[in-house]
Structures are given as C-alpha cells and as structure tokens.
Write a protein that holds these residues in place. Structure first.
Motif, PDB file in Angstrom:
ATOM      1  N   ARG A  37       0.810  -1.219   0.000  1.00  0.00           N
ATOM      2  CA  ARG A  37       0.000   0.000   0.000  1.00  0.00           C
ATOM      3  C   ARG A  37       0.843   1.269   0.000  1.00  0.00           C
ATOM      4  NH1 ARG A  37      -3.595  -2.744   4.072  1.00  0.00           N
ATOM      5  NH2 ARG A  37      -5.457  -3.424   2.925  1.00  0.00           N
ATOM      6  N   LEU A  38       2.145   1.139   0.188  1.00  0.00           N
ATOM      7  CA  LEU A  38       3.004   2.318   0.116  1.00  0.00           C
ATOM      8  C   LEU A  38       2.931   2.908  -1.291  1.00  0.00           C
ATOM      9  CD1 LEU A  38       6.253   1.198   1.983  1.00  0.00           C
ATOM     10  CD2 LEU A  38       4.514   2.803   2.791  1.00  0.00           C
ATOM     11  N   GLY A  39       3.024   4.212  -1.370  1.00  0.00           N
ATOM     12  CA  GLY A  39       2.990   4.875  -2.672  1.00  0.00           C
ATOM     13  C   GLY A  39       4.057   5.942  -2.771  1.00  0.00           C
ATOM     14  N   GLY A 205       4.391  16.197  -1.698  1.00  0.00           N
ATOM     15  CA  GLY A 205       3.487  15.731  -2.732  1.00  0.00           C
ATOM     16  C   GLY A 205       2.076  15.526  -2.206  1.00  0.00           C
ATOM     17  N   ARG A 206       1.091  15.991  -2.948  1.00  0.00           N
ATOM     18  CA  ARG A 206      -0.309  15.866  -2.533  1.00  0.00           C
ATOM     19  C   ARG A 206      -1.074  14.880  -3.410  1.00  0.00           C
ATOM     20  NH1 ARG A 206       1.567  16.801   1.254  1.00  0.00           N
ATOM     21  NH2 ARG A 206       1.429  18.582   2.648  1.00  0.00           N
ATOM     22  N   GLN A 207      -0.344  14.171  -4.269  1.00  0.00           N
ATOM     23  CA  GLN A 207      -0.916  13.052  -5.014  1.00  0.00           C
ATOM     24  C   GLN A 207      -0.051  11.833  -4.724  1.00  0.00           C
ATOM     25  OE1 GLN A 207      -2.506  16.259  -5.713  1.00  0.00           O
ATOM     26  NE2 GLN A 207      -0.584  16.285  -6.866  1.00  0.00           N
ATOM     27  N   LEU A 208      -0.710  10.703  -4.536  1.00  0.00           N
ATOM     28  CA  LEU A 208       0.009   9.481  -4.211  1.00  0.00           C
ATOM     29  C   LEU A 208      -0.141   8.494  -5.362  1.00  0.00           C
ATOM     30  CD1 LEU A 208       1.578   8.424  -1.657  1.00  0.00           C
ATOM     31  CD2 LEU A 208      -0.436   7.024  -1.217  1.00  0.00           C
ATOM     32  N   LEU A 209       0.993   8.066  -5.896  1.00  0.00           N
ATOM     33  CA  LEU A 209       0.992   7.062  -6.957  1.00  0.00           C
ATOM     34  C   LEU A 209       1.192   5.691  -6.324  1.00  0.00           C
ATOM     35  CD1 LEU A 209       1.013   6.397 -10.020  1.00  0.00           C
ATOM     36  CD2 LEU A 209       3.515   6.591  -9.911  1.00  0.00           C
ATOM     37  N   HIS A 210       0.168   4.852  -6.406  1.00  0.00           N
ATOM     38  CA  HIS A 210       0.277   3.508  -5.851  1.00  0.00           C
ATOM     39  C   HIS A 210       1.050   2.589  -6.798  1.00  0.00           C
ATOM     40  CE1 HIS A 210      -2.053   3.715  -2.180  1.00  0.00           C
ATOM     41  NE2 HIS A 210      -2.927   4.482  -2.806  1.00  0.00           N
ATOM     42  N   ARG A 211       1.498   1.470  -6.261  1.00  0.00           N
ATOM     43  CA  ARG A 211       2.199   0.485  -7.073  1.00  0.00           C
ATOM     44  C   ARG A 211       1.274  -0.019  -8.172  1.00  0.00           C
ATOM     45  NH1 ARG A 211       6.688  -1.238  -3.785  1.00  0.00           N
ATOM     46  NH2 ARG A 211       6.318  -0.821  -1.560  1.00  0.00           N
ATOM     47  N   MET A 311      -3.141   3.048 -10.046  1.00  0.00           N
ATOM     48  CA  MET A 311      -4.020   4.124  -9.603  1.00  0.00           C
ATOM     49  C   MET A 311      -3.226   5.226  -8.911  1.00  0.00           C
ATOM     50  SD  MET A 311      -7.360   3.901  -7.053  1.00  0.00           S
ATOM     51  CE  MET A 311      -7.732   2.255  -7.629  1.00  0.00           C
ATOM     52  N   ALA A 312      -3.707   6.462  -9.096  1.00  0.00           N
ATOM     53  CA  ALA A 312      -3.223   7.605  -8.346  1.00  0.00           C
ATOM     54  C   ALA A 312      -4.366   8.172  -7.531  1.00  0.00           C
ATOM     55  CB  ALA A 312      -2.675   8.670  -9.289  1.00  0.00           C
ATOM     56  N   VAL A 313      -4.073   8.641  -6.328  1.00  0.00           N
ATOM     57  CA  VAL A 313      -5.108   9.175  -5.446  1.00  0.00           C
ATOM     58  C   VAL A 313      -4.641  10.480  -4.808  1.00  0.00           C
ATOM     59  CG1 VAL A 313      -5.924   6.835  -4.887  1.00  0.00           C
ATOM     60  CG2 VAL A 313      -4.279   7.966  -3.383  1.00  0.00           C
ATOM     61  N   PRO A 314      -5.570  11.348  -4.416  1.00  0.00           N
ATOM     62  CA  PRO A 314      -5.167  12.506  -3.614  1.00  0.00           C
ATOM     63  C   PRO A 314      -4.487  12.011  -2.345  1.00  0.00           C
ATOM     64  CG  PRO A 314      -7.446  12.727  -4.369  1.00  0.00           C
ATOM     65  CD  PRO A 314      -7.022  11.324  -4.681  1.00  0.00           C
ATOM     66  N   HIS A 315      -3.403  12.657  -1.955  1.00  0.00           N
ATOM     67  CA  HIS A 315      -2.610  12.198  -0.814  1.00  0.00           C
ATOM     68  C   HIS A 315      -3.472  12.195   0.446  1.00  0.00           C
ATOM     69  CE1 HIS A 315       0.819  10.862   1.152  1.00  0.00           C
ATOM     70  NE2 HIS A 315       1.586  11.945   1.165  1.00  0.00           N
TER      71      HIS A 315
END
Length: 318
Positions: A37-39, A205-211, A311-315
């Motif tokens: 779950r780390l991004g 960073g305010r967007q999180l890129l997941h694996r 997937m990318a999500v708001p941080h």
C-alpha cells in the motif's frame, strides 16, 4: 489415565502450534499488504507529447483537446505522431526531446532553491537521451547527485517507492523521475509516438501514486481479481471514479473488472510509446487526481505487450 493425559497434552500442543502458525501467517500477510500500500508522493508533473508542451492540454484527461495529426517524416515507412520540438543540429529525436524536457525542468520555480536536497534521479529511456537530459540540466548551474536509478518497468517503480520511504527521511529530500521515448515503428494500424514526462517526488506531494501490477495471464490471473487488488492498495471498495487507457487492448481487458475508461482511451493522442506508456498513464492519472480530488486509474500496455494497471489518489486517501 496417563495415556489419556498424554493424548490431551498432545492435542493441546497441536492446537497451540496451529494458533501460533495462524497468527504468524496473518501477521505476514498484513505486513505484505502494508508494504504494497506504500505509494510515491508526487508534488509536480510535467508532460511532453504530440499535442505539445503546454501543460494545460494534459488536464482533465485531455478532454476537449484536439487530437494531433499524424505525419510521415522523410524516410519513414509509416505515419507517426511526433512532438513539435526543434531538433537543432541533432538528427536524433530522443535526445532532442530530453533536452526540451530539461529546459522545462529548469523553468520550474519550485526547484530553484531545492537542487541541493535532490537525492537521486530515476530515468527511463536510452543512454543517449539520459546523457542529453543530464547535460542540459547541468548547464543551468545545477550540481546533480551521483545516485541513478533505472525506471524501466513496474518492478523498478516498486524499488523506487521502497527507496524513497527508506532513504528520503528528511522533509526536504526529493527525487526526480523522468524519461523520454521516440518510437520508430509500430504494427498497423497503430502509430509510433513520442513523449516525455517528469515527476518531482517529495514529502510535499499531494498526489500518491500507488504500485502498479501486470496482468499475469500465464498464471490464469483474471482482470477482475487484479482490479480488486489495485483497489485494495488504495483502500477502495469499487472501481475508481475516473480512469484512462493508453490503448484499446488494456481498455477492453480491464473492463471485466469494472474499470471503465469510456471516452478516455487516449491512443489517438500518444500513439505507441513502448516502455514509457505506463508512465505516461501514471502521469495523466496523477494530474487528474489533483484536479478532481478523487482517485484515477490508469491502464496500459508496455513495450513487451504486458498489460498494466494502477491508480493515483489525492494524498491521504491511501
């Protein structure tokens, strides 16, 4: 009586061992999911493509942006989608794209005071384009760190995510991820494309890129199962509200898992991008997550025809 007592003792030992084993397995599974779950927290994204280098073109999943017109350069055997960049004195397009990306990098106001805190550079592309990029950035009176990391596929992205969380402990630490590609040929009816991207990865960073993950068809993995796995990385119970695809194959395949990219199948804007395709998808998803404030999925094939999803999500929504 003694025999009965021994049997009861043996039974209790078995129960104890089974309970210890179960707890050990559950703890290992939870650790695995916690790590997966780390991004990667991304502060800024730049894109360069056949529609140009004006960043406004890449917002909103490129909705309403006129599709670029294919051209057939001198000596080419098929039509191509080419970035509108000047080659200067070079006949090599990828290094020219890299130099343009370097100039875009140096123009970022966010970076002017932060270069000393750069901890490493991750690059996807050939040696010539990487060398061109680094030399062009260095001409901006920038001293670059020696640390270099490959970024050729999702395994390298995994390594990069782990490295950021392990090595970038100071709040000011950041990583630069970038790459370019100029594809020379593609199977009909696809068009060879060109692109470049840059990420500023930092604790701000305010967007999180997941694996991301590849669909392992050789193991009979179903697209629906993989969609659920990616959703679980992001803490979602359903498909992301926004989704894009870089090609028709990935769009159709992951539709089985409820991921609907609809009108956001963007091959007409980019063409075939080989190994860079998933990273362009990630970049567009990051921009959409920032603009819409909600998760955005991306779907793509890579240069080895592997189907990829992420997937990318708001941080904070991880």
């Amino acid at each position: 009586v003694l025999a009965l007592a021994l049997r009861v003792l043996g039974w209790q030992i078995c129960l104890f061992n089974r309970d210890v084993y179960r707890r050990t397995v559950e703890a290992a599974v939870q650790r695995w999911w916690g790590r997966r779950r780390l991004g990667l927290p991304v502060e800024h994204v730049l894109l360069l493509g056949p529609v140009g280098d004006e960043q406004i073109h890449y917002n909103g999943l490129m909705a309403g942006v006129p599709a670029p017109k294919p051209s057939k350069p001198d000596g080419a055997t098929q039509r191509m989608l080419r970035c509108p960049v000047s080659l200067g004195s070079s006949s090599e397009r990828a290094p020219a794209l890299a130099r343009r990306l370097a100039r875009m990098t140096l123009e970022l106001p966010e970076l002017k005071q932060r270069w000393p805190s750069l901890r490493g550079i991750a690059w996807i592309g050939d040696e010539a384009s990487q060398s061109a990029y680094l030399k062009a950035v260095a001409k901006g009176d920038v001293v670059l760190p020696e640390a270099r990391m490959p970024l050729d596929d999702l395994a390298d992205l995994d390594t990069l995510i782990d490295a950021f969380h392990h090595d970038c402990r100071d709040e000011a630490d950041w990583l630069l991820c970038a790459g370019v590609v100029s594809v020379q040929s593609a199977g009909e009816p696809d068009l060879p494309g060109e692109a470049g991207f840059l990420w500023l990865v930092s604790h701000q960073g305010r967007q999180l890129l997941h694996r991301g993950e590849y669909l392992l068809s050789e193991l009979d993995e179903s697209p629906a199962e993989l969609c659920v796995q990616i959703q679980r990385y992001a803490g979602l119970d359903a498909a992301p509200p926004d989704c894009l695809a870089l090609d028709k194959t990935s769009q159709g395949t992951f539709l089985k898992g409820g991921w609907q990219s609809g009108e956001h199948q963007l091959s007409g804007y980019w063409g075939v991008l080989a190994q860079l395709a998933p990273f362009i998808g990630m970049s567009l998803a990051l921009l959409q997550a920032k603009e819409a404030g909600q998760p955005c999925g991306w779907l793509s094939q890579d240069g080895n025809d592997r189907l990829a999803i992420g997937m990318a999500v708001p941080h904070g929504n991880e």
